[in-house]
Design a protein around this motif. Structure first.
Motif, short mmCIF file in Angstrom:
data_model
loop_
_atom_site.label_atom_id
_atom_site.label_comp_id
_atom_site.label_asym_id
_atom_site.label_seq_id
_atom_site.Cartn_x
_atom_site.Cartn_y
_atom_site.Cartn_z
N UNK A 1 0.83 -1.20 0.00
CA UNK A 1 0.00 0.00 0.00
C UNK A 1 0.86 1.25 0.00
N UNK A 2 0.54 2.17 -0.90
CA UNK A 2 1.17 3.49 -0.92
C UNK A 2 0.18 4.47 -0.31
N UNK A 3 0.66 5.28 0.64
CA UNK A 3 -0.16 6.32 1.26
C UNK A 3 0.53 7.66 1.11
N UNK A 4 -0.26 8.66 0.70
CA UNK A 4 0.30 10.01 0.61
C UNK A 4 -0.66 10.98 1.26
N UNK A 5 -0.17 11.68 2.28
CA UNK A 5 -0.95 12.70 2.96
C UNK A 5 -0.44 14.06 2.49
N UNK A 6 -1.18 14.73 1.60
CA UNK A 6 -0.66 15.97 1.00
C UNK A 6 -0.67 17.13 1.99
N UNK A 7 0.20 18.10 1.71
CA UNK A 7 0.23 19.32 2.48
C UNK A 7 -0.10 20.48 1.53
N UNK A 8 -1.30 21.03 1.70
CA UNK A 8 -1.70 22.17 0.89
C UNK A 8 -2.03 21.80 -0.54
N UNK A 9 -2.29 22.82 -1.34
CA UNK A 9 -2.64 22.63 -2.75
C UNK A 9 -1.48 22.02 -3.52
N UNK A 10 -0.25 22.40 -3.18
CA UNK A 10 0.91 21.87 -3.89
C UNK A 10 0.99 20.35 -3.76
N UNK A 11 0.68 19.85 -2.57
CA UNK A 11 0.72 18.41 -2.37
C UNK A 11 -0.32 17.69 -3.19
N UNK A 12 -1.50 18.25 -3.28
CA UNK A 12 -2.57 17.63 -4.07
C UNK A 12 -2.23 17.63 -5.56
N UNK A 13 -1.69 18.74 -6.05
CA UNK A 13 -1.32 18.81 -7.45
C UNK A 13 -0.17 17.87 -7.77
N UNK A 14 0.79 17.76 -6.85
CA UNK A 14 1.91 16.86 -7.06
C UNK A 14 1.45 15.41 -7.15
N UNK A 15 0.51 15.03 -6.26
CA UNK A 15 0.00 13.66 -6.28
C UNK A 15 -0.72 13.37 -7.60
N UNK A 16 -1.54 14.31 -8.05
CA UNK A 16 -2.25 14.11 -9.31
C UNK A 16 -1.27 13.96 -10.46
N UNK A 17 -0.14 14.68 -10.38
CA UNK A 17 0.85 14.61 -11.45
C UNK A 17 1.52 13.24 -11.52
N UNK A 18 1.78 12.64 -10.36
CA UNK A 18 2.53 11.38 -10.35
C UNK A 18 1.64 10.15 -10.30
N UNK A 19 0.35 10.32 -10.07
CA UNK A 19 -0.49 9.16 -9.80
C UNK A 19 -0.45 8.10 -10.90
N UNK A 20 -0.65 8.46 -12.19
CA UNK A 20 -0.64 7.38 -13.21
C UNK A 20 0.67 6.62 -13.23
N UNK A 21 1.79 7.35 -13.13
CA UNK A 21 3.09 6.69 -13.16
C UNK A 21 3.35 5.84 -11.95
N UNK A 22 3.02 6.37 -10.76
CA UNK A 22 3.30 5.59 -9.55
C UNK A 22 2.45 4.35 -9.46
N UNK A 23 1.21 4.41 -9.97
CA UNK A 23 0.38 3.21 -9.94
C UNK A 23 1.03 2.10 -10.77
N UNK A 24 1.59 2.46 -11.92
CA UNK A 24 2.24 1.47 -12.77
C UNK A 24 3.50 0.93 -12.11
N UNK A 25 4.32 1.84 -11.57
CA UNK A 25 5.59 1.44 -10.95
C UNK A 25 5.35 0.50 -9.76
N UNK A 26 4.42 0.86 -8.89
CA UNK A 26 4.21 0.03 -7.70
C UNK A 26 3.49 -1.27 -8.03
N UNK A 27 2.62 -1.24 -9.05
CA UNK A 27 1.97 -2.49 -9.47
C UNK A 27 3.00 -3.48 -10.00
N UNK A 28 3.96 -2.97 -10.77
CA UNK A 28 5.04 -3.83 -11.28
C UNK A 28 5.86 -4.37 -10.11
N UNK A 29 6.14 -3.52 -9.14
CA UNK A 29 6.92 -3.95 -7.99
C UNK A 29 6.23 -5.10 -7.25
N UNK A 30 4.94 -4.96 -6.99
CA UNK A 30 4.21 -5.99 -6.25
C UNK A 30 4.19 -7.31 -7.01
#
Length: 488
Positions: A438-467
């Motif tokens: 499980x990956x958990x990200x607790x954002x801080x402010x608007x920057x954190x939310x935008x950063x998560x949205x930016x990386x979400x498609x890529x991180x889902x692929x990377x971590x799925x491959x890892x598992x």
């Protein structure tokens, strides 16, 4: 006392039932979906009557043999909610009278002064339901509350998430000018105390009361004081003459977990000043008394919610997104290998062994680099990786270890939030196991939310491959071990 709670699986109802049971009361609940009762710790201690609040037969069965009814149903789930609430109020008033119920307690909403113009549909509906119950033959107490402060409360969660987004933004924060209107919030513990006390009032008390805490604040101040308790920076607010509740509701739904159908009536109500009548507060205090220490200040109520204390903390049936913002994604696989074989692979993570993910994505750097806004220096342990709490593991720090079962890593990078990676394995048989990552990200402010949205498609692929790769390696190594000659 034998009490029927209508709306027992909702925010207030789920907390009230436990309080009533602790006081020695017998509790019956009317539930349209009885399965929703099962998630609550008090499920085995109550009598459940299946049925809808507009079903005359079900409501009459539920009222039969009870001393009092607490009505906590607020539809607000789309068009026509006012009509549904009106019908439910008439059904309850009639059923309670037929069953010989002694008392009805209804939790509604604070009302603006009559000379402030057109009242929002949400508040008008609450007032209408209260008027219907007061017009019935059963003595009723209508409690009119503003924002209820506690984890899971829709209005409080809206304040929480908007504040956490806004306070991580610019130094000057443009806000709709309606946020300068005043409101008198109340702690959830104070609400429960008041409902409980009103159930036990003498029959001659048949009226409405405003209820609120000791602080009268603007909506802007609610956000500012929340920020102070949460340790967030408080920017300079700039009032903007904007009145667009539908557009604002869309923004609220986009930035918070509050559904748009719920956000819109809440936003519409913000155009009013909602302050208690001091005479009501004094009269109610005389009748039932206040909590030890007096009414709960707003910041104290916020602190209880942040700390998860008592009724102000999370409940098992709170709406999704209640509590601090946290995004999670989980990958899980059943493995034809014992748990210790999977754990042996987990122990090799990091350093020269890598992370069993996409080639070239060493130590999951793509995910952390993007979140941090730039390429980070690699961080390796001295010597072979060791799974000990506090030890570095590439760009992570080991937060906790349960040998053979669970590993939690926290990103060491300076991110706009906190990222954690949890790896868990458990035996499902003598030679089989289940791996969950499980990956958990607790954002801080608007920057954190935008950063998560930016990386979400890529991180889902990377971590799925890892598992998938990690469990595949565990299976392959275990099969090789089975085929290898037995060493004496």
């Amino acid at each position: 006392m034998h009490v029927l709670v209508v709306g027992a699986t909702g925010y207030i109802g789920s907390r009230l039932v436990g309080r009533l049971l602790a006081a020695g009361d017998r509790v019956r609940v009317l539930a349209r979906s009885p399965d929703r009762v099962l998630v609550h710790p008090w499920a085995d201690e109550v009598e459940v009557v299946p049925g809808d609040v507009r079903d005359t037969g079900a409501v009459r069965r539920a009222c039969g043999g009870t001393d009092a009814v607490v009505h906590l149903v607020h539809a607000m789930d789309g068009p026509g909610y006012a009509e549904r609430d009106r019908e439910a109020a008439h059904v309850l008033a009639d059923a309670a009278a037929s069953a010989g119920v002694r008392r009805i307690v209804y939790l509604g909403g604070l009302q603006p002064d009559e000379d402030t113009g057109r009242v929002s549909g949400h508040l008008s509906s609450r007032r209408e339901v209260g008027d219907i119950l007061l017009a019935g033959s059963v003595p009723a107490v209508v409690l009119r509350a503003g924002i209820i402060v506690g984890t899971g409360s829709a209005s409080f969660e809206m304040i929480r998430h908007l504040t956490e987004v806004a306070m991580g933004g610019p130094l000057v924060l443009p806000l709709p000018d309606r946020l300068w209107n005043r409101i008198q919030p109340i702690a959830v513990d104070d609400v429960l105390h008041t409902i409980d006390g009103c159930l036990r009032l003498p029959d001659e008390v048949d009226r409405a009361f405003d209820i609120g805490g000791p602080d009268v604040l603007t909506y802007r101040s609610l956000m500012s004081e929340y920020a102070a308790e949460a340790g967030l920076r408080r920017p300079l607010p700039l009032p903007v003459p904007l009145s667009a509740p539908r557009l604002t509701a869309r923004a609220v739904a986009a930035l918070t977990p509050v559904d748009r159908a719920l956000a819109q009536p809440l936003v519409e109500s913000m155009r009013h000043e909602l302050v208690c009548d001091p005479a009501d507060l004094a009269a109610l205090d005389e009748l039932i008394g206040s909590l030890p220490g007096g009414p709960t200040p707003y910041r104290t109520a916020v602190r209880r919610a942040l700390d998860g204390v008592g009724a102000a903390g999370p409940g098992p049936a709170d709406p999704p997104g209640s509590g601090p913002a946290e995004w999670t994604s989980t990958d899980g696989y059943d493995v034809d290998a014992p748990a210790q074989a999977v754990w042996a692979v987990i122990e090799t993570l990091g350093g020269e062994h890598g992370w069993y993910t996409v080639p070239g994505v060493s130590t999951l750097t793509g995910f952390l680099d993007v979140l941090a806004g730039g390429q980070l220096p690699r961080r390796h342990p001295d010597g072979p990786p060791r799974l000990l709490a506090g030890e570095p593991l590439d760009r992570w720090v080991i937060e906790s270890v349960e040998p053979g079962e669970r590993l939690v890593l926290r990103a060491a990078a300076p991110l706009p939030g906190v990222a954690r990676l949890e790896l868990r394995v458990r035996a499902t048989g003598r030679l089989t196991s289940r791996y969950e990552q499980t990956v958990r990200f607790r954002p801080r402010g608007l920057a954190g939310r935008l950063a998560w949205l930016a990386v979400y498609p890529g991180q889902r692929f990377v971590f799925a491959v890892m598992a998938r790769t990690l469990t595949g390696v565990a299976h392959t190594r275990y099969q090789r071990q089975l085929r290898s000659p037995i060493r004496r």
